[in-house]
Design a protein around this motif. Structure first.
Motif, PDB file in Angstrom:
ATOM      1  N   PHE A 165     -24.291  29.513  65.488  1.00 30.51           N
ATOM      2  CA  PHE A 165     -25.097  30.183  64.456  1.00 30.51           C
ATOM      3  C   PHE A 165     -24.991  31.705  64.572  1.00 30.51           C
ATOM      4  N   ASN A 179     -14.235  32.225  53.663  1.00 32.72           N
ATOM      5  CA  ASN A 179     -14.454  30.785  53.538  1.00 32.72           C
ATOM      6  C   ASN A 179     -15.290  30.285  54.702  1.00 32.72           C
ATOM      7  N   TYR A 180     -16.209  29.384  54.405  1.00 33.92           N
ATOM      8  CA  TYR A 180     -17.138  28.956  55.440  1.00 33.92           C
ATOM      9  C   TYR A 180     -17.637  27.549  55.144  1.00 33.92           C
ATOM     10  N   SER A 181     -17.757  26.738  56.182  1.00 36.25           N
ATOM     11  CA  SER A 181     -18.465  25.471  56.007  1.00 36.25           C
ATOM     12  C   SER A 181     -19.190  25.071  57.272  1.00 36.25           C
ATOM     13  N   GLN A 182     -20.357  24.503  57.066  1.00 33.38           N
ATOM     14  CA  GLN A 182     -21.088  23.888  58.182  1.00 33.38           C
ATOM     15  C   GLN A 182     -21.431  22.484  57.750  1.00 33.38           C
ATOM     16  N   GLU A 183     -21.081  21.507  58.619  1.00 37.84           N
ATOM     17  CA  GLU A 183     -21.352  20.122  58.272  1.00 37.84           C
ATOM     18  C   GLU A 183     -21.987  19.421  59.469  1.00 37.84           C
ATOM     19  N   PHE A 184     -23.185  18.915  59.239  1.00 35.12           N
ATOM     20  CA  PHE A 184     -23.918  18.254  60.310  1.00 35.12           C
ATOM     21  C   PHE A 184     -23.622  16.759  60.315  1.00 35.12           C
ATOM     22  N   LEU A 185     -23.545  16.183  61.505  1.00 34.91           N
ATOM     23  CA  LEU A 185     -23.504  14.731  61.608  1.00 34.91           C
ATOM     24  C   LEU A 185     -24.907  14.177  61.386  1.00 34.91           C
ATOM     25  N   PHE A 237     -30.082   9.951  63.313  1.00 35.73           N
ATOM     26  CA  PHE A 237     -31.468  10.386  63.117  1.00 35.73           C
ATOM     27  C   PHE A 237     -32.288   9.332  62.376  1.00 35.73           C
ATOM     28  N   THR A 281     -28.977  18.626  67.189  1.00 36.53           N
ATOM     29  CA  THR A 281     -28.060  18.275  66.105  1.00 36.53           C
ATOM     30  C   THR A 281     -26.617  18.557  66.513  1.00 36.53           C
TER      31      THR A 281
ATOM     32  N   GLN B 173     -30.329  27.270  54.337  1.00 34.80           N
ATOM     33  CA  GLN B 173     -29.149  27.203  55.193  1.00 34.80           C
ATOM     34  C   GLN B 173     -29.489  27.443  56.658  1.00 34.80           C
ATOM     35  N   ARG B 174     -30.574  28.128  56.911  1.00 37.23           N
ATOM     36  CA  ARG B 174     -30.967  28.369  58.302  1.00 37.23           C
ATOM     37  C   ARG B 174     -31.592  27.115  58.904  1.00 37.23           C
ATOM     38  N   ARG B 175     -31.883  26.118  58.083  1.00 37.11           N
ATOM     39  CA  ARG B 175     -32.449  24.883  58.611  1.00 37.11           C
ATOM     40  C   ARG B 175     -31.367  24.026  59.244  1.00 37.11           C
ATOM     41  N   SER B 176     -31.823  23.127  60.078  1.00 35.89           N
ATOM     42  CA  SER B 176     -30.908  22.160  60.649  1.00 35.89           C
ATOM     43  C   SER B 176     -30.530  21.131  59.590  1.00 35.89           C
ATOM     44  N   LEU B 177     -29.384  20.523  59.773  1.00 35.68           N
ATOM     45  CA  LEU B 177     -28.927  19.449  58.910  1.00 35.68           C
ATOM     46  C   LEU B 177     -28.731  19.881  57.468  1.00 35.68           C
ATOM     47  N   PHE B 178     -28.463  21.168  57.268  1.00 32.69           N
ATOM     48  CA  PHE B 178     -28.128  21.643  55.927  1.00 32.69           C
ATOM     49  C   PHE B 178     -26.613  21.829  55.851  1.00 32.69           C
ATOM     50  N   ASN B 179     -25.966  20.985  55.082  1.00 32.09           N
ATOM     51  CA  ASN B 179     -24.519  21.106  54.925  1.00 32.09           C
ATOM     52  C   ASN B 179     -24.199  22.151  53.874  1.00 32.09           C
ATOM     53  N   TYR B 180     -23.184  22.942  54.167  1.00 32.26           N
ATOM     54  CA  TYR B 180     -22.890  24.054  53.274  1.00 32.26           C
ATOM     55  C   TYR B 180     -21.422  24.415  53.345  1.00 32.26           C
ATOM     56  N   SER B 181     -20.826  24.724  52.203  1.00 31.15           N
ATOM     57  CA  SER B 181     -19.491  25.326  52.240  1.00 31.15           C
ATOM     58  C   SER B 181     -19.294  26.293  51.091  1.00 31.15           C
TER      59      SER B 181
END
Lengths: 449, 449
Positions: A165, A179-185, A237, A281, B173-181
């Motif tokens: 983060f 370009n950016y991505s965040q993907e949670f399981l 979860f 997470t 987006q600062r939360r957990s489990l928020f998918n973003y691209s």
């Protein structure tokens, strides 16, 4: 010899600390900032998975002559110990004889690395919250809170080693064409502990990474020097068997009794720890570019956070530094060139290890308990022993090699396509080490793209 | 009838303004905040692509009885006018006779929508910068600068209609489990203008969307009521023919002379505008979830920014509101349920229209100039006219239908697989409207999954 620069590193984690040692040894002035307190002076948070140091990690440590010292705080694991329900423990070697990954406690290693960096002359500033970064100026803005007065700290170069983060990356993210991505399981994890026997010995085989694969979820245990194991429960979860269902002490006890009866009683303070430790997470983060002119660069998780199922997060971060170091040798004071080449070389490998890590959750949690999968591994090993030049298994390419991750992924996919054909041979269970199988594999290998 | 709520909308763009009308009509108190000045009182920025209003947009406007009024500020375009180099203009109908998309100036529409919302009783607060949002409290923090004192504005519900770089989403987006691209194209765009003839008429066919396809780049022109055309040059930032190469007046003139000789002299102030107007970026943004409890929801670009090549950005945003409105009818005061169902229903459709829009750049910039592609379209049209129940072309599904985007994408891929087989038939150029082709398509359609 590079011209000495005034360099700031944001983040005193493993990658930040190692980078600081490299840069200091090159004659730069290096300051490390961390928003958290000095890890050496606090209790660790109980949300860590033990590290598995492998070839890429060792290579980066060796280059600055600290590998031997680190090896002393690790325990070699040469195999998986697979605890399927109702079956004896099955041991599966990770590589060839003598090849091991090393279980190391994150906090023990991190403390050690900071000690070593300080000894080199790196300065650490803990409890220093970086709220903003001016990338073109390589300037940090540090203060008590986001709205308080900020101190302005001007450097020549800023490295963001501030994790998944990252604030430094966050600043880059506000730029165009980032370009950016965040993907949670949907799977989270919780740390638990198995304490040593009364005599200080380990309760389970010490030189193994223990896995209790249960399909959607799994429990793992990695050894520590003091005889304990750091354990992790990975589980969705939400859903049938999930963290959301384990809200009472009774539910936790019943769950472990049902799925992990053989290890349940070894877990120290199971119910207590379960509710005391956070449920964390798992996220994959990708971005590009990683650098800004000759002023700033991201390293480690801030550039490429991955899920932990291949044990490669730290190793990939350390390899970033190996690559940066090689490019510093090559381009000397041309930091713009160093950074451009760095991101270009590392990005496809970071994407590859992200993909491999993501896939490995399925392998660990589901397939390791599967007879067919075990046979597949056995055939690969048998063939690889016979033709070591023709077949290096994927796990070894990732773990015991220094070749690029992207190559491992590509060849791994090719090998998988071969093994898929082998596994549908009739009566493969009985003729798995026959000449027929050997010939088929050799023939299919010739198709190599 | 819903219980009246105190609702804030962040963003006074097209989607925010339309949503405010819907909510106000339902009896809620609605305040709209925008960090920018009142668009009705300033010169617009010259970075806009004309809108193409189609079925989904009209549906959302009609529901609150403002479609007729908006239609008066639009110009119907029933076809593409394709200007290939060295060829006469080729006209390609978008749909069936009577089917058109409507060219509307973004700023004219936006001003109109704010007027209409104010008439309903919505309050607008311009130059009000929202710096932070407390999602669980539905509270906005507004102030002069990020570091100044902030005013705390408490609401029951907050909507983020604040575009691709949404502050409300940024908070999520600062939360957990928020998918973003966020993914940028290497192609940017620049606005230019074709002025009317002296007598106020249009210089080009008025009821067409004009395209000058040139492969990697293209120029388009959409008509305005005043006889002008709003034009856009889409082109890579870097490379052989790219914005980076057009740094001098001479280079710009030569470029237009070489690639757009027939339209070059109609472009008003070409060189001046080229350097005055910004080069803008194109981004696809995806995220999930879109809502927070019963407190906050994202609509339009803040939830799903897409590239403009299908003309669906605004239409998709307006459709969000159609869906929200239907769910308000269904679940009344259960905002938690409304929001959960909203994001669940819209997400796959937002992903589908993002994919379709991304693909359409290739179609517009490259394929429209290709004989094979034109034949393909002709065959589709011929078959579709014969069997309107069996074949609705993809463009019509997206543009002239209110069926889900995800369905359009799926059926579109199926149709493409059929047309791929048709196009490899021998001598297809001569027998394209033969019984043989008809029979093949009918046979292949039976394979429908």
């Amino acid at each position: 010899m590079q011209k000495p620069k005034n360099i700031a590193i944001v983040g005193s984690g493993l990658v930040g600390a190692l980078l600081s040692i490299y840069l200091k040894k090159r004659g730069h002035k290096v300051d490390v900032y961390d928003r958290r307190p000095d890890i050496r002076k606090i209790e660790f948070s109980g949300r860590s998975i033990n590290l598995a140091m492998s070839a890429r990690g060792w290579k980066a440590l060796k280059k600055v002559n600290i590998d031997e010292e680190i090896k002393r705080i690790g325990i070699p694991m040469d195999k998986r110990a697979i605890h399927a329900i109702g079956k004896p423990v099955y041991f599966q070697n990770y590589g060839k004889t003598g090849e091991s990954i090393y279980s190391i406690s994150r906090s023990v290693l991190n403390k050690k690395m900071i000690d070593l960096a300080e000894k080199e002359g790196v300065k650490f500033f803990f409890n220093s919250k970086v709220w903003d970064v001016s990338l073109p100026e390589a300037t940090l803005f540090v203060g008590e809170t986001e709205k308080s007065e900020w101190e302005e700290l001007k450097y020549d170069i800023v490295f963001g080693a501030d994790g998944a983060f990252s604030r430094v990356r966050h600043k880059m993210q506000r730029r165009s064409l980032f370009n950016y991505s965040q993907e949670f399981l949907n799977t989270g994890y919780k740390e638990l502990t198995i304490l040593p026997n009364a005599d200080g010995t380990h309760k389970l085989n010490k030189n193994s990474l223990h896995i209790w694969p249960r399909g959607n979820f799994m429990f793992i245990a990695l050894p520590n020097l003091d005889g304990s194991f750091t354990c992790t429960l990975f589980m969705p979860f939400e859903g049938e068997e999930s963290f959301s269902k384990l809200k009472t002490e009774e539910a936790v006890r019943d769950f472990f009794e049902k799925y992990f009866p053989t290890v349940k009683d070894d877990i120290s303070n199971l119910v207590n720890d379960f509710f005391k430790n956070p449920t964390s997470t798992l996220v994959t983060i990708k971005c590009y570019p990683w650098t800004y002119w000759d002023k700033a660069a991201l390293v480690g998780d801030s550039a490429h956070a991955i899920v932990p199922f291949y044990g490669q997060g730290m190793n990939a971060g350390f390899e970033d530094i190996t690559v940066l170091n090689e490019l510093m040798d090559k381009y000397n004071d041309d930091w713009g060139k160093i950074f451009k080449e760095y991101e270009k070389e590392r990005k496809p490998n970071a994407d590859a290890v992200a993909e491999l890590s993501y896939r490995n959750f399925i392998e660990m949690s589901t397939k390791t308990a599967d007879e067919k999968f075990i046979l597949r591994k056995k055939i690969e090993k048998w063939f690889s022993d016979k033709y070591p030049d023709k077949w290096v298994p994927l796990y070894s390419r990732v773990t015991f090699s220094e070749r690029p991750y992207s190559e491992a992924l590509e060849i791994g996919d090719f090998q998988k396509s071969i093994m898929d054909e082998v596994m549908i041979m009739e009566e493969i269970e009985t003729k798995w080490n026959s000449e027929e199988v050997e010939k088929l594999i050799l023939k299919l290998l010739d198709r190599k793209p």
